[in-house]
Design a protein around this motif. Structure first.
Motif, PDB file in Angstrom:
ATOM      1  N   LEU A 102       0.821  -1.214   0.000  1.00 37.84           N
ATOM      2  CA  LEU A 102       0.000   0.000   0.000  1.00 37.84           C
ATOM      3  C   LEU A 102       0.854   1.263   0.000  1.00 37.84           C
ATOM      4  O   LEU A 102       0.533   2.243  -0.673  1.00 37.84           O
ATOM      5  N   THR A 103       1.948   1.243   0.745  1.00 43.28           N
ATOM      6  CA  THR A 103       2.854   2.395   0.776  1.00 43.28           C
ATOM      7  C   THR A 103       3.513   2.598  -0.582  1.00 43.28           C
ATOM      8  O   THR A 103       3.602   3.723  -1.083  1.00 43.28           O
ATOM      9  N   ASN A 107       0.214   5.346  -0.794  1.00 44.46           N
ATOM     10  CA  ASN A 107      -0.632   5.610   0.372  1.00 44.46           C
ATOM     11  C   ASN A 107       0.247   5.776   1.603  1.00 44.46           C
ATOM     12  O   ASN A 107       0.490   4.814   2.337  1.00 44.46           O
ATOM     13  N   ALA A 110      -0.711   4.406   5.224  1.00 39.11           N
ATOM     14  CA  ALA A 110      -1.025   2.986   5.383  1.00 39.11           C
ATOM     15  C   ALA A 110      -0.584   2.455   6.746  1.00 39.11           C
ATOM     16  O   ALA A 110      -1.243   1.587   7.317  1.00 39.11           O
ATOM     17  N   THR A 114      -3.616   0.325   8.732  1.00 41.06           N
ATOM     18  CA  THR A 114      -3.597  -1.113   8.480  1.00 41.06           C
ATOM     19  C   THR A 114      -3.505  -1.862   9.801  1.00 41.06           C
ATOM     20  O   THR A 114      -2.598  -1.620  10.589  1.00 41.06           O
TER      21      THR A 114
END
Length: 154
Positions: A102-103, A107, A110, A114
């Motif tokens: 995700l990073t 994002n 995240a 998360t």
């Protein structure tokens, strides 16, 4: 002698006794829609290959969808924990993999969004799902049954 004077009808500024159709349940439906949308951000156990942290092909597609939508919604990303919390090390490894993906996909928040947690709500097995399916079908009335569609369907 008193004379009756006609006064034209004026609109009252008080709160009406009735509300427009649907206005009282709109907030409830909005909450249900938001809760349903939040479930899109759960990576379930079956989206990982067996007892590993590697995402399945469906899991890879799902995480790409999450990464694309994550910037525009406030929902947390959940990595479903192992059954009965049996393998917390694997759960944390899966979280780290998801977090890294995700990073990398843009994002930066995240890390804060998360989590490892149980999925929302209890999933139904096939027998429970079948019972619910037929209960729904026969609860709609006018199903052609011999009871005149009274809702029980039996």
């Amino acid at each position: 002698m008193w004379q009756k004077v006609h006064v034209p009808h004026r609109r009252t500024m008080s709160i009406p006794d009735t509300y427009p159709v649907g206005s009282t349940i709109r907030a409830h439906f909005h909450t249900m829609e938001e809760n349903a949308e939040a479930t899109d951000f759960i990576l379930h156990r079956f989206e990982f290959l067996q007892s590993s942290a590697e995402l399945s092909p469906d899991g890879k597609d799902h995480i790409l969808e999450i990464a694309a939508r994550m910037r525009s919604v406030p929902f947390p990303v959940l990595v479903e924990r192992s059954r009965n919390n049996a393998d917390p090390e694997l759960d944390q490894l899966r979280r780290q993999i998801v977090l890294q993906i995700l990073t990398d996909l843009g994002n930066p928040d995240a890390q804060q969004r998360t989590f490892v947690a149980p999925a929302y709500g209890k999933a139904r097995n096939s027998q429970e799902g079948e019972i619910d399916y037929y209960r729904f079908l026969y609860s709609r009335g006018n199903t052609g049954n011999q009871n005149g569609g009274n809702g029980n369907g039996f």
